[in-house]
Design a protein around this motif. Structure first.
Motif, PDB file in Angstrom:
ATOM      1  N   LEU A 137       0.831  -1.203   0.000  1.00  0.00           N
ATOM      2  CA  LEU A 137       0.000   0.000   0.000  1.00  0.00           C
ATOM      3  C   LEU A 137       0.870   1.260   0.000  1.00  0.00           C
ATOM      4  N   PRO A 138       0.349   2.351  -0.630  1.00  0.00           N
ATOM      5  CA  PRO A 138       1.182   3.559  -0.843  1.00  0.00           C
ATOM      6  C   PRO A 138       1.234   4.505   0.348  1.00  0.00           C
ATOM      7  N   TRP A 139       1.440   3.964   1.562  1.00  0.00           N
ATOM      8  CA  TRP A 139       1.665   4.836   2.708  1.00  0.00           C
ATOM      9  C   TRP A 139       2.590   4.120   3.699  1.00  0.00           C
ATOM     10  N   PRO A 140       3.302   4.880   4.529  1.00  0.00           N
ATOM     11  CA  PRO A 140       4.260   4.276   5.473  1.00  0.00           C
ATOM     12  C   PRO A 140       3.549   3.612   6.648  1.00  0.00           C
ATOM     13  N   LYS A 141       4.277   2.772   7.366  1.00  0.00           N
ATOM     14  CA  LYS A 141       3.706   2.046   8.491  1.00  0.00           C
ATOM     15  C   LYS A 141       3.271   2.978   9.619  1.00  0.00           C
ATOM     16  N   GLU A 142       3.823   4.199   9.654  1.00  0.00           N
ATOM     17  CA  GLU A 142       3.443   5.141  10.700  1.00  0.00           C
ATOM     18  C   GLU A 142       1.961   5.508  10.646  1.00  0.00           C
ATOM     19  N   PHE A 143       1.327   5.296   9.490  1.00  0.00           N
ATOM     20  CA  PHE A 143      -0.088   5.616   9.355  1.00  0.00           C
ATOM     21  C   PHE A 143      -0.989   4.494   9.850  1.00  0.00           C
ATOM     22  N   GLU A 144      -0.420   3.352  10.191  1.00  0.00           N
ATOM     23  CA  GLU A 144      -1.213   2.249  10.726  1.00  0.00           C
ATOM     24  C   GLU A 144      -1.522   2.502  12.198  1.00  0.00           C
ATOM     25  N   GLU A 147       1.597  -1.334  15.385  1.00  0.00           N
ATOM     26  CA  GLU A 147       2.736  -1.911  14.679  1.00  0.00           C
ATOM     27  C   GLU A 147       2.410  -3.289  14.112  1.00  0.00           C
ATOM     28  N   ASN A 148       1.669  -4.070  14.876  1.00  0.00           N
ATOM     29  CA  ASN A 148       1.349  -5.427  14.455  1.00  0.00           C
ATOM     30  C   ASN A 148      -0.086  -5.502  13.951  1.00  0.00           C
ATOM     31  N   PHE A 149      -0.253  -5.997  12.736  1.00  0.00           N
ATOM     32  CA  PHE A 149      -1.573  -6.121  12.136  1.00  0.00           C
ATOM     33  C   PHE A 149      -2.363  -7.226  12.835  1.00  0.00           C
ATOM     34  N   THR A 150      -3.554  -6.875  13.300  1.00  0.00           N
ATOM     35  CA  THR A 150      -4.447  -7.853  13.913  1.00  0.00           C
ATOM     36  C   THR A 150      -5.474  -8.299  12.877  1.00  0.00           C
ATOM     37  N   LYS A 151      -5.454  -9.571  12.562  1.00  0.00           N
ATOM     38  CA  LYS A 151      -6.380 -10.071  11.541  1.00  0.00           C
ATOM     39  C   LYS A 151      -7.828  -9.929  12.033  1.00  0.00           C
ATOM     40  N   PRO A 152      -8.672  -9.265  11.257  1.00  0.00           N
ATOM     41  CA  PRO A 152     -10.076  -9.145  11.659  1.00  0.00           C
ATOM     42  C   PRO A 152     -10.870 -10.374  11.233  1.00  0.00           C
ATOM     43  N   ASP A 177     -11.461   3.546  18.950  1.00  0.00           N
ATOM     44  CA  ASP A 177     -10.067   3.264  18.602  1.00  0.00           C
ATOM     45  C   ASP A 177      -9.355   2.451  19.678  1.00  0.00           C
ATOM     46  N   ASP A 178      -9.635   2.733  20.961  1.00  0.00           N
ATOM     47  CA  ASP A 178      -8.955   1.987  22.020  1.00  0.00           C
ATOM     48  C   ASP A 178      -9.347   0.511  21.998  1.00  0.00           C
ATOM     49  N   VAL A 179     -10.606   0.222  21.655  1.00  0.00           N
ATOM     50  CA  VAL A 179     -11.042  -1.172  21.559  1.00  0.00           C
ATOM     51  C   VAL A 179     -10.421  -1.834  20.332  1.00  0.00           C
ATOM     52  N   ARG A 180     -10.353  -1.103  19.232  1.00  0.00           N
ATOM     53  CA  ARG A 180      -9.773  -1.651  18.003  1.00  0.00           C
ATOM     54  C   ARG A 180      -8.302  -2.017  18.194  1.00  0.00           C
ATOM     55  N   ILE A 181      -7.571  -1.151  18.884  1.00  0.00           N
ATOM     56  CA  ILE A 181      -6.139  -1.400  19.078  1.00  0.00           C
ATOM     57  C   ILE A 181      -5.902  -2.573  20.023  1.00  0.00           C
ATOM     58  N   SER A 182      -6.695  -2.656  21.092  1.00  0.00           N
ATOM     59  CA  SER A 182      -6.450  -3.679  22.113  1.00  0.00           C
ATOM     60  C   SER A 182      -7.129  -5.009  21.810  1.00  0.00           C
ATOM     61  N   HIS A 183      -8.270  -4.983  21.079  1.00  0.00           N
ATOM     62  CA  HIS A 183      -9.029  -6.215  20.880  1.00  0.00           C
ATOM     63  C   HIS A 183      -9.279  -6.556  19.411  1.00  0.00           C
ATOM     64  N   GLY A 184      -8.950  -5.641  18.510  1.00  0.00           N
ATOM     65  CA  GLY A 184      -9.191  -5.902  17.103  1.00  0.00           C
ATOM     66  C   GLY A 184     -10.553  -5.412  16.651  1.00  0.00           C
ATOM     67  N   TYR A 185     -11.011  -5.919  15.521  1.00  0.00           N
ATOM     68  CA  TYR A 185     -12.257  -5.434  14.937  1.00  0.00           C
ATOM     69  C   TYR A 185     -12.792  -6.483  13.975  1.00  0.00           C
TER      70      TYR A 185
END
Length: 220
Positions: A137-144, A147-152, A177-185
């Motif tokens: 994808l055309p953007w840096p990892k800082e936009f995620e 750091e670690n991708f959580t498979k939805p 956002d806090d739920v998405r980061i800690s528990h996924g989506y």
């Protein structure tokens, strides 16, 4: 002072809150009668929960609508994310803020859908490839978000009932956002809505002269 309305069954006396040198009156009990019916139906649904996780999901929704406390809806959302690949999928609450110019007030939304397991297998293949695709994808990892991708969980749904101002083609929830980061989506594709636009719909980005042709081919 500005009065902030909170949707709930309970309607205690308004409280006074000071925020950024402003005074607000917080008044619970908005949509009290409607939410009484919602709570009653949720209580009726408890015996049909498929497992303990779903039972707690419903109980947290009941607490949320009864008190108006958003923390209960966050607890429901955490449990909802854990409820992977159920046969019947549902979401309920004040979910999306798109229609509020300030992006604060959320619109009530509820749907019930059944899972299309065959199509969901294809979507799982896409999710399993996401780690490779993200690097393209055309953007840096800082936009995620993390750091670690959580498979939805990614399911294809056939919607039975939808209660809101207008259905969408797909959903990525929860919005906390806090739920998405800690528990996924979860991602859900609402396939029968995607393939059944209402009569006379105007397809975005398609010139007027091409609308009939596009509609015919789209629904083929």
């Amino acid at each position: 002072p500005v009065t902030v309305l909170v949707a709930s069954v309970q309607h205690p006396e308004p409280t006074v809150v000071e925020f950024e040198d402003r005074t607000f009156h917080v008044a619970a009990g908005d949509h009290c009668e409607e939410l009484k019916n919602v709570v009653q139906h949720l209580e009726n649904a408890l015996p049909f929960a498929a497992n303990g996780n779903q039972t707690e999901m419903i109980n947290n929704l009941i607490r949320h609508f009864d008190t108006g406390n958003v923390d209960y809806h966050k607890d429901y959302s955490r449990l909802w994310v854990r409820d992977r690949s159920p046969d019947v999928e549902t979401t309920l609450g004040f979910i999306h803020t798109d229609r509020d110019p300030a992006g604060v007030r959320a619109e009530f939304e509820g749907y019930v859908a059944v899972v299309d397991h065959a199509e969901s297998v294809r979507l799982k293949t896409l999710v399993d490839s996401a780690v490779i695709l993200l690097d393209l994808l055309p953007w840096p990892k800082e936009f995620e978000l993390s750091e670690n991708f959580t498979k939805p969980d990614f399911s294809s749904l056939q919607v039975i009932m939808w209660c809101t101002s207008g259905p969408c083609l797909g959903i990525n929830l929860p919005n906390y956002d806090d739920v998405r980061i800690s528990h996924g989506y979860k991602n859900v594709d609402l396939s029968n809505i995607d393939h059944a636009p209402p009569p006379g719909v105007n397809f975005k980005f398609i010139p007027d002269q091409d609308q009939p042709l596009f509609a015919r081919l789209y629904l083929a």
